[in-house]
Design a protein around this motif. Structure first.
Motif, PDB file in Angstrom:
ATOM      1  N   ARG A 121       0.836  -1.187   0.000  1.00 18.60           N
ATOM      2  CA  ARG A 121       0.000   0.000   0.000  1.00 18.60           C
ATOM      3  C   ARG A 121       0.881   1.250   0.000  1.00 18.60           C
ATOM      4  O   ARG A 121       1.793   1.381   0.784  1.00 18.60           O
ATOM      5  CB  ARG A 121      -0.913   0.028   1.207  1.00 18.60           C
ATOM      6  CG  ARG A 121      -1.824   1.254   1.144  1.00 18.60           C
ATOM      7  CD  ARG A 121      -2.621   1.421   2.389  1.00 18.60           C
ATOM      8  NE  ARG A 121      -3.444   0.256   2.658  1.00 18.60           N
ATOM      9  CZ  ARG A 121      -3.818  -0.064   3.878  1.00 18.60           C
ATOM     10  NH1 ARG A 121      -3.436   0.639   4.908  1.00 18.60           N
ATOM     11  NH2 ARG A 121      -4.564  -1.119   4.062  1.00 18.60           N
ATOM     12  N   GLU A 122       0.585   2.125  -0.948  1.00 20.22           N
ATOM     13  CA  GLU A 122       1.370   3.347  -1.019  1.00 20.22           C
ATOM     14  C   GLU A 122       0.611   4.433  -0.269  1.00 20.22           C
ATOM     15  O   GLU A 122      -0.496   4.768  -0.623  1.00 20.22           O
ATOM     16  CB  GLU A 122       1.520   3.786  -2.463  1.00 20.22           C
ATOM     17  CG  GLU A 122       2.226   2.763  -3.309  1.00 20.22           C
ATOM     18  CD  GLU A 122       1.770   2.848  -4.746  1.00 20.22           C
ATOM     19  OE1 GLU A 122       1.574   3.960  -5.249  1.00 20.22           O
ATOM     20  OE2 GLU A 122       1.578   1.788  -5.338  1.00 20.22           O
TER      21      GLU A 122
ATOM     22  N   ASN B  92      -7.177   2.506 -16.429  1.00 20.55           N
ATOM     23  CA  ASN B  92      -8.299   2.194 -15.556  1.00 20.55           C
ATOM     24  C   ASN B  92      -7.875   1.241 -14.443  1.00 20.55           C
ATOM     25  O   ASN B  92      -8.355   1.346 -13.327  1.00 20.55           O
ATOM     26  CB  ASN B  92      -9.439   1.556 -16.361  1.00 20.55           C
ATOM     27  CG  ASN B  92     -10.560   2.529 -16.599  1.00 20.55           C
ATOM     28  OD1 ASN B  92     -10.297   3.720 -16.760  1.00 20.55           O
ATOM     29  ND2 ASN B  92     -11.786   2.048 -16.601  1.00 20.55           N
ATOM     30  N   ALA B  93      -6.977   0.322 -14.789  1.00 19.76           N
ATOM     31  CA  ALA B  93      -6.503  -0.622 -13.776  1.00 19.76           C
ATOM     32  C   ALA B  93      -5.810   0.142 -12.648  1.00 19.76           C
ATOM     33  O   ALA B  93      -5.994  -0.151 -11.467  1.00 19.76           O
ATOM     34  CB  ALA B  93      -5.557  -1.638 -14.408  1.00 19.76           C
ATOM     35  N   ARG B  94      -5.026   1.138 -13.031  1.00 16.57           N
ATOM     36  CA  ARG B  94      -4.347   1.941 -12.015  1.00 16.57           C
ATOM     37  C   ARG B  94      -5.376   2.714 -11.176  1.00 16.57           C
ATOM     38  O   ARG B  94      -5.252   2.798  -9.959  1.00 16.57           O
ATOM     39  CB  ARG B  94      -3.364   2.904 -12.697  1.00 16.57           C
ATOM     40  CG  ARG B  94      -2.525   3.739 -11.757  1.00 16.57           C
ATOM     41  CD  ARG B  94      -1.532   2.908 -10.964  1.00 16.57           C
ATOM     42  NE  ARG B  94      -0.655   3.699 -10.130  1.00 16.57           N
ATOM     43  CZ  ARG B  94      -0.037   3.245  -9.044  1.00 16.57           C
ATOM     44  NH1 ARG B  94      -0.212   1.989  -8.669  1.00 16.57           N
ATOM     45  NH2 ARG B  94       0.750   4.016  -8.335  1.00 16.57           N
ATOM     46  N   ASP B  95      -6.406   3.239 -11.831  1.00  9.60           N
ATOM     47  CA  ASP B  95      -7.466   3.925 -11.084  1.00  9.60           C
ATOM     48  C   ASP B  95      -8.140   2.964 -10.102  1.00  9.60           C
ATOM     49  O   ASP B  95      -8.492   3.351  -8.989  1.00  9.60           O
ATOM     50  CB  ASP B  95      -8.537   4.484 -12.042  1.00  9.60           C
ATOM     51  CG  ASP B  95      -8.067   5.754 -12.740  1.00  9.60           C
ATOM     52  OD1 ASP B  95      -7.051   6.334 -12.304  1.00  9.60           O
ATOM     53  OD2 ASP B  95      -8.726   6.164 -13.720  1.00  9.60           O
ATOM     54  N   SER B  96      -8.315   1.715 -10.526  1.00 13.11           N
ATOM     55  CA  SER B  96      -8.946   0.740  -9.635  1.00 13.11           C
ATOM     56  C   SER B  96      -8.089   0.523  -8.394  1.00 13.11           C
ATOM     57  O   SER B  96      -8.615   0.301  -7.301  1.00 13.11           O
ATOM     58  CB  SER B  96      -9.144  -0.604 -10.342  1.00 13.11           C
ATOM     59  OG  SER B  96     -10.072  -0.458 -11.378  1.00 13.11           O
ATOM     60  N   GLU B  97      -6.771   0.596  -8.560  1.00 15.34           N
ATOM     61  CA  GLU B  97      -5.895   0.439  -7.388  1.00 15.34           C
ATOM     62  C   GLU B  97      -6.087   1.605  -6.423  1.00 15.34           C
ATOM     63  O   GLU B  97      -5.952   1.460  -5.214  1.00 15.34           O
ATOM     64  CB  GLU B  97      -4.434   0.347  -7.835  1.00 15.34           C
ATOM     65  CG  GLU B  97      -4.160  -0.917  -8.632  1.00 15.34           C
ATOM     66  CD  GLU B  97      -2.695  -1.123  -8.984  1.00 15.34           C
ATOM     67  OE1 GLU B  97      -2.341  -2.251  -9.328  1.00 15.34           O
ATOM     68  OE2 GLU B  97      -1.901  -0.158  -8.910  1.00 15.34           O
ATOM     69  N   LYS B  98      -6.423   2.771  -6.984  1.00 10.30           N
ATOM     70  CA  LYS B  98      -6.690   3.931  -6.117  1.00 10.30           C
ATOM     71  C   LYS B  98      -7.995   3.712  -5.342  1.00 10.30           C
ATOM     72  O   LYS B  98      -8.078   4.022  -4.153  1.00 10.30           O
ATOM     73  CB  LYS B  98      -6.761   5.214  -6.958  1.00 10.30           C
ATOM     74  CG  LYS B  98      -5.420   5.550  -7.590  1.00 10.30           C
ATOM     75  CD  LYS B  98      -5.489   6.750  -8.520  1.00 10.30           C
ATOM     76  CE  LYS B  98      -4.158   6.898  -9.253  1.00 10.30           C
ATOM     77  NZ  LYS B  98      -4.183   7.870 -10.339  1.00 10.30           N
TER      78      LYS B  98
ATOM     79  N   LEU C 249     -10.669   2.046  -0.077  1.00 14.02           N
ATOM     80  CA  LEU C 249     -11.534   1.066   0.589  1.00 14.02           C
ATOM     81  C   LEU C 249     -10.787   0.315   1.676  1.00 14.02           C
ATOM     82  O   LEU C 249     -11.300   0.092   2.780  1.00 14.02           O
ATOM     83  CB  LEU C 249     -12.092   0.082  -0.451  1.00 14.02           C
ATOM     84  CG  LEU C 249     -13.133   0.678  -1.406  1.00 14.02           C
ATOM     85  CD1 LEU C 249     -13.352  -0.216  -2.607  1.00 14.02           C
ATOM     86  CD2 LEU C 249     -14.454   0.913  -0.668  1.00 14.02           C
ATOM     87  N   GLU C 250      -9.559  -0.057   1.356  1.00 10.81           N
ATOM     88  CA  GLU C 250      -8.735  -0.798   2.315  1.00 10.81           C
ATOM     89  C   GLU C 250      -8.471   0.053   3.558  1.00 10.81           C
ATOM     90  O   GLU C 250      -8.585  -0.406   4.679  1.00 10.81           O
ATOM     91  CB  GLU C 250      -7.427  -1.180   1.614  1.00 10.81           C
ATOM     92  CG  GLU C 250      -6.525  -2.027   2.430  1.00 10.81           C
ATOM     93  CD  GLU C 250      -6.565  -3.498   2.002  1.00 10.81           C
ATOM     94  OE1 GLU C 250      -5.694  -4.212   2.456  1.00 10.81           O
ATOM     95  OE2 GLU C 250      -7.447  -3.917   1.227  1.00 10.81           O
ATOM     96  N   LEU C 251      -8.161   1.329   3.331  1.00  7.87           N
ATOM     97  CA  LEU C 251      -7.827   2.216   4.446  1.00  7.87           C
ATOM     98  C   LEU C 251      -9.025   2.458   5.357  1.00  7.87           C
ATOM     99  O   LEU C 251      -8.878   2.583   6.566  1.00  7.87           O
ATOM    100  CB  LEU C 251      -7.303   3.551   3.891  1.00  7.87           C
ATOM    101  CG  LEU C 251      -6.561   4.434   4.876  1.00  7.87           C
ATOM    102  CD1 LEU C 251      -5.343   3.718   5.438  1.00  7.87           C
ATOM    103  CD2 LEU C 251      -6.114   5.725   4.194  1.00  7.87           C
ATOM    104  N   ILE C 252     -10.213   2.494   4.794  1.00  5.91           N
ATOM    105  CA  ILE C 252     -11.361   2.730   5.672  1.00  5.91           C
ATOM    106  C   ILE C 252     -11.868   1.440   6.303  1.00  5.91           C
ATOM    107  O   ILE C 252     -12.800   1.475   7.100  1.00  5.91           O
ATOM    108  CB  ILE C 252     -12.515   3.474   4.958  1.00  5.91           C
ATOM    109  CG1 ILE C 252     -13.081   2.661   3.803  1.00  5.91           C
ATOM    110  CG2 ILE C 252     -12.069   4.840   4.479  1.00  5.91           C
ATOM    111  CD1 ILE C 252     -14.212   3.355   3.089  1.00  5.91           C
TER     112      ILE C 252
ATOM    113  N   PRO D 258      -4.108   7.233  -1.044  1.00  4.54           N
ATOM    114  CA  PRO D 258      -3.648   5.844  -0.873  1.00  4.54           C
ATOM    115  C   PRO D 258      -3.920   5.013  -2.125  1.00  4.54           C
ATOM    116  O   PRO D 258      -4.893   5.253  -2.832  1.00  4.54           O
ATOM    117  CB  PRO D 258      -4.495   5.332   0.299  1.00  4.54           C
ATOM    118  CG  PRO D 258      -5.672   6.221   0.350  1.00  4.54           C
ATOM    119  CD  PRO D 258      -5.262   7.548  -0.194  1.00  4.54           C
ATOM    120  N   ILE D 259      -3.048   4.033  -2.365  1.00  2.00           N
ATOM    121  CA  ILE D 259      -3.217   3.129  -3.509  1.00  2.00           C
ATOM    122  C   ILE D 259      -2.906   1.709  -3.036  1.00  2.00           C
ATOM    123  O   ILE D 259      -1.920   1.498  -2.351  1.00  2.00           O
ATOM    124  CB  ILE D 259      -2.243   3.499  -4.665  1.00  2.00           C
ATOM    125  CG1 ILE D 259      -2.481   4.945  -5.128  1.00  2.00           C
ATOM    126  CG2 ILE D 259      -2.409   2.532  -5.834  1.00  2.00           C
ATOM    127  CD1 ILE D 259      -1.580   5.408  -6.260  1.00  2.00           C
TER     128      ILE D 259
END
Ligand code: SAH
Ligand code: SF4
Ligand code: F3S
Length: 501
Positions: A17-18, A76-82, A87-90, A201-202
């Motif tokens: 996670r960045e 779009n794949a990169r956007d999905s990582e964003k 989601l992961e952070l919350i 976050p990504i």
């Protein structure tokens, strides 16, 4: 344990996670109003959303699960990582099942069948929502930027909770919060933007490789293409932001980066202090942890001699260039607004091969552009035979409302297009199979990417030229660069063995 679960644990073990500014959500005061500046505002809303997640956990005795479905290109794949990063952070767990508490489709609209797929899948989602009324459904990405789509969703897919577009994806946390609070569908679509919000976050899919956006949007307006309308005008990120992101990535274990843009060759033209793509590559080459650099996509009209020179001298830029041809007919290229001729494309290929002889060339080709005659098509076949592409993505022309080509009256009948498409595909595959053999017996470096999907005694990786290699090994090798002897070529992949150090 399923293989996918095992891979997820493998990823979790590494830091993927960045989060550049390491913000602690618990320290944000959510009783105050939201800050106006970004990205602080989004972290504030992430803290708010986290409260919602905690309440969900208390009520249901489990963490909520989110499913992010990516339907488009690498950007779009990169956007999905964003989206996953937020989601992961919350506090959401991730799942690949669409029977989840939160499902978001990150859509593509480059060809019509991409749109039809979304409507088809939405039908199935409504069944899940009937079973789980607390479920939230969101749509975002390129298709949402199309006029008419949001209207159709509002009237025919009223169970959708949140719709946003490509320009305001950085506002995901804020919009998600509104979606929790509201009973009605939240929609927020912007026509364009000049904003680039950094440092959100990504959550990366792979710990050892990553896409990096260097620019957004497109100014080329190829006459068949909807991307400039749904992604807006070209905006380049500052080189120092890109370099900082890559440095951070390498500290997290990334060794291969893929620079992303619709036309990377025009990178930097609109910056206050203009920088060329060739110059950017040289800066990235100097970052220690970076072992491999890839980029996509290169528009032939803007591929400079400087870039070819940098590729020739580089030790890190991969021996692979994706150079979309679209058509081999100068006439059609002109109608497509591509700004190069058949001859110029062929000369460019010669120049590139002259500088980097072992480079793998891949391409995109469209068949059945309005007005394409048999002669035009044969020109495309001629270029394919002359260039001998390592592989090619072939597409049937799709009429995109609002583009100049869609208004043309001389659309080619479906059966003729199908016949040309089949002939082209056969040729492309024949050449690809022949080209794939050329590394047999050689020793090359492989970046190991995953445990083989069919046989867990093998791992799968890629050569610098992007060819796939299977070799004996285990998951401890994932993310490592190893020297491999390519024993045998089987169609489009190699079987190899690791050489002793
Ligand atoms: N910016 C990139 C590609 C973006 S879209 C470039 O210029 O190369 C990826 C590919 O989709 C394009 O290269 C093109 O071959 C194909 N494509 C775009 N619009 C299309 C359409 N209307 N019909 C069929 N294929 C299309
Ligand atoms: Fe579309 Fe052309 Fe832009 Fe590529 S360069 S995204 S094909 S308009
Ligand atoms: Fe599709 Fe948008 Fe990419 S339309 S190809 S997801 S830029």
């Amino acid at each position: 344990m399923s293989k996918q679960d095992a891979e997820k644990i493998e990823r979790k073990g590494k830091k993927s996670r960045e989060m550049y500014n390491e913000i602690d959500l618990d320290k944000i005061d959510i009783n105050e109003g939201p800050p106006t500046e970004e990205p602080a505002r989004q972290y504030y809303y992430m803290a708010k959303c986290r409260e919602w997640v905690k309440a969900f956990e208390q009520k249901n005795g489990r963490m909520p699960k989110a499913c992010v479905v990516n339907m488009g290109c690498q950007m779009n794949a990169r956007d999905s990582e964003k989206l996953r990063g937020v989601l992961e952070l919350i506090g959401y767990g991730q799942t690949e099942s669409e029977d989840a508490d939160f499902v978001i489709y990150n859509t593509c609209t480059v060809r019509e069948n991409a749109n039809n797929k979304v409507y088809g899948k939405l039908g199935a989602l409504s069944t899940f929502k009937k079973k789980n009324p607390e479920m939230k459904i969101a749509l975002c990405g390129c298709m949402m930027q199309e006029p008419g789509v949001v209207e159709k969703i509002r009237t025919s897919y009223r169970f959708v909770d949140l719709v946003f577009g490509t320009h305001n994806i950085y506002k995901f946390a804020e919009l998600l919060f509104y979606a929790y609070e509201s009973e009605r569908m939240i929609t927020d679509i912007w026509e364009d933007t000049d904003q680039i919000v950094e440092e959100l976050p990504i959550e990366r899919k792979y710990f050892f490789k990553s896409g990096v956006n260097i620019m957004f949007g497109c100014n080329n307006f190829c006459s068949y293409c909807i991307v400039p309308y749904v992604r807006g005008r070209e905006r380049s990120r500052k080189p120092e932001d890109i370099v900082r992101e890559i440095q951070k990535l390498t500290e997290d274990g990334v060794v291969e980066i893929m620079l992303l843009g619709q036309n990377v060759n025009s990178y930097g033209k609109n910056l206050e202090a203009p920088v060329t793509f060739a110059e950017l590559l040289q800066k990235i080459e100097q970052i220690d942890g970076v072992k491999r650099i890839r980029f996509m996509t290169s528009h032939p009209k803007d591929l400079s001699d400087d870039l070819i020179d940098v590729m020739k001298r580089s030790k890190k830029i991969c021996r692979h260039l994706h150079l979309p041809l679209q058509s081999g007919s100068t006439e059609i290229l002109k109608e497509m607004n591509r700004h190069y001729t058949k001859e110029q494309y062929l000369e460019l290929v010669d120049k590139i091969r002259g500088a980097v002889p072992d480079i793998a060339l891949t391409t995109d080709i469209i068949v059945g552009f309005p007005g394409e005659t048999e002669e035009d098509f044969l020109e495309t076949m001629d270029v394919v035979r002359q260039v001998q592409f390592d592989s090619a993505f072939t597409f049937i022309y799709s009429r995109r409302t609002g583009t100049p080509a869609a208004a043309k009256e001389n659309q080619v009948p479906k059966e003729i297009v199908r016949d040309r498409f089949d002939r082209l595909l056969e040729e492309v595959q024949k050449i690809g199979a022949k080209k794939a053999m050329r590394y047999s017996g050689k020793t090359e470096e492989v970046l190991v990417e995953e445990v083989n999907r069919q046989d867990d005694k093998l791992v799968t990786g890629r050569l610098s030229n992007n060819s796939v290699v299977h070799l004996p090994g285990d998951r401890s090798m994932i993310g490592k660069l190893v020297k491999v002897r390519l024993k045998e070529c089987r169609g489009f992949y190699y079987l190899g063995e690791v050489l002793a150090e």
